[in-house]
Design an enzyme around this catalytic site. Structure first.
Site, PDB file in Angstrom:
ATOM      1  N   THR A  34      -7.379  -3.049 -78.863  1.00 43.02           N
ATOM      2  CA  THR A  34      -6.449  -2.119 -79.505  1.00 43.02           C
ATOM      3  C   THR A  34      -5.543  -2.830 -80.499  1.00 43.02           C
ATOM      4  OG1 THR A  34      -6.496  -0.658 -77.617  1.00 43.02           O
ATOM      5  CG2 THR A  34      -4.565  -0.479 -78.998  1.00 43.02           C
ATOM      6  N   TYR A  47      -8.079   6.426 -81.426  1.00 45.73           N
ATOM      7  CA  TYR A  47      -8.268   5.268 -82.293  1.00 45.73           C
ATOM      8  C   TYR A  47      -9.552   4.565 -81.920  1.00 45.73           C
ATOM      9  CZ  TYR A  47      -6.934   2.362 -78.389  1.00 45.73           C
ATOM     10  OH  TYR A  47      -6.906   1.749 -77.168  1.00 45.73           O
ATOM     11  N   THR A 113      -6.967  -4.810 -73.828  1.00 49.98           N
ATOM     12  CA  THR A 113      -6.248  -4.921 -72.552  1.00 49.98           C
ATOM     13  C   THR A 113      -7.121  -4.551 -71.347  1.00 49.98           C
ATOM     14  OG1 THR A 113      -5.395  -2.675 -72.753  1.00 49.98           O
ATOM     15  CG2 THR A 113      -4.018  -4.449 -73.623  1.00 49.98           C
ATOM     16  N   ASP A 114      -8.224  -3.830 -71.602  1.00 49.25           N
ATOM     17  CA  ASP A 114      -9.011  -3.314 -70.464  1.00 49.25           C
ATOM     18  C   ASP A 114      -9.558  -4.425 -69.569  1.00 49.25           C
ATOM     19  OD1 ASP A 114      -8.504  -0.792 -71.349  1.00 49.25           O
ATOM     20  OD2 ASP A 114     -10.527  -0.357 -72.054  1.00 49.25           O
ATOM     21  N   LYS A 186      -3.814  -5.176 -64.919  1.00 47.66           N
ATOM     22  CA  LYS A 186      -3.414  -4.037 -65.767  1.00 47.66           C
ATOM     23  C   LYS A 186      -3.054  -2.895 -64.829  1.00 47.66           C
ATOM     24  CE  LYS A 186      -4.713  -1.145 -69.654  1.00 47.66           C
ATOM     25  NZ  LYS A 186      -5.671  -0.776 -70.702  1.00 47.66           N
ATOM     26  N   GLU A 307      -9.446  -7.913 -39.175  1.00 43.31           N
ATOM     27  CA  GLU A 307     -10.274  -6.978 -38.404  1.00 43.31           C
ATOM     28  C   GLU A 307     -11.755  -7.343 -38.470  1.00 43.31           C
ATOM     29  OE1 GLU A 307      -8.868  -2.700 -39.067  1.00 43.31           O
ATOM     30  OE2 GLU A 307      -7.629  -3.860 -40.426  1.00 43.31           O
TER      31      GLU A 307
END
Ligand code: SIN
Length: 350
Positions: A34, A47, A113-114, A186, A307
């Site tokens: 981005t 975008y 950023t993903d 994120k 567990e």
């Protein structure tokens, strides 16, 4: 003789002040995202990620050149949802090559950023230098009102140029804070304050171009990492199985036929599995596929011997690594060994 002496003194003083004021040399390696995105208008969020080239990004932030000598390089120009292990290998090798040069002082990687947290963690384990490597991006496209990319890029150059950023591992610098690759996630799909390190907190912050650190990461990274991708053409295939109520065992089928060397279970709570899935996880292990237990819960560790009897099943617990980061460590671990106990040790240390 007296004249020569004073000339020499003046020369030495000039040399000293030139060295003192020499700006650091910072490379910006651009991968898209981005931060390089262009929108349909300044007010609409639609975008296209990865449209603008690195030179345009650099020209948009002229103040960076007061901090450092900047060189830009376009590695790829993609939305980071399309990130690949090939790009990771290219990036790690290029960064290692650049940082081996005594004239290069630090690296900034611009990135979507993903998957930024994944690339940052991969580099944290494979960069062989203690010089700063800083990842940054943006939540708003470069054409948006109040785009966050320019300030993020400027702050990242300030971070990479600061000698205090050495030996800190690979960093993420977004929205004024500096975070460690190991713990950063994120946390918000749209907000500019999206990156957080929920288990460990940020390492520092920036204010008026100045970097302030108040923490360090104790995990092994960069020069203390045993993982080396030089000469590697590909990484062992590892996938993630996400658990949920009433999961059907058939989700594991591809793992038995698809050439997988490992599977990360994004488990329930402290890495628990549904009774429907357990036989398939055991079968994977019996077939030599490494099984790492992580959790779909965003905070807290997935611990050994809670567990689940990990030693009995030869499962590995991921501790603070979320499933997508556990996958990266498992891929790199499998380049070294398939001994589950050694791999568990890696998960404790990295
Ligand atoms: C991407 O990851 O490339 C798109 C989203 C973003 O950069 O914020």
């Amino acid at each position: 003789m007296k004249k020569l002496k004073s000339l020499l003194l003046v020369g030495a003083a000039l040399l000293l002040s030139a060295t003192a004021y020499a700006k650091p040399n910072i490379y910006i390696l651009a991968t898209g995202g981005t931060i390089a995105g262009t929108g349909v208008s300044s007010t609409q969020t639609n975008y296209h990620a990865g449209g603008v080239a690195i030179q345009t990004l650099i020209e948009a932030v002229p103040a960076m050149t007061e901090i450092a000598n900047i060189t830009g390089e376009q590695v790829v120009n993609i939305g980071s949802q399309d990130m690949t292990t090939d790009v990771w290998l290219t990036l790690a090798n290029r960064i290692n090559e650049l940082l081996a040069d005594p004239n290069v002082d630090g690296i900034v990687v611009t990135h979507g950023t993903d998957t930024m947290e994944e690339t940052a963690y991969f580099l944290n384990l494979t960069v062989k230098s203690n010089k700063p490597v800083v990842l940054t991006g943006a939540m708003r496209a470069s054409t948006a009102i109040s785009a966050d990319g320019p300030l993020n890029l400027y702050n990242s150059v300030c971070t990479a140029a600061d000698p205090a950023s050495r030996d800190k591992g690979v960093l993420i610098c977004m929205n004024g804070i500096i975070l460690p690759a190991h713990g950063t996630v994120k946390m918000n799909t749209v907000d500019v304050q999206t990156f957080q390190a929920p288990n460990s907190g940020p390492l520092g912050y920036l204010f008026n171009s100045k970097v302030y650190y108040n923490d360090i990461t104790l995990k092994r990274h960069t020069t203390k990492s045993v993982f080396d991708v030089k000469g590697l053409k590909e990484l062992p295939k590892v996938g993630i199985v996400y658990s949920y109520a009433d999961i059907d065992a058939d989700v594991m089928e591809p793992y038995f036929t698809g050439g997988y060397k490992g599977v990360v279970h994004a488990g329930l709570g402290n890495g628990n599995y549904h009774k429907n899935l357990f036989p398939s996880l055991l079968k994977a292990r019996e077939n030599g596929i490494l099984v790492v237990r992580s959790s779909r819960v965003p905070t807290g560790p997935t611990t050994l011997d809670n567990e689940v009897d990990d030693a009995a099943y030869q499962f590995v617990a991921s501790y603070e690594l979320n499933p997508q980061k556990a996958r990266i460590l498992l891929m790199l671990a499998l380049t070294k060994t398939d001994d589950w106990q050694q791999i568990q040790q890696y998960f404790l240390e990295y």
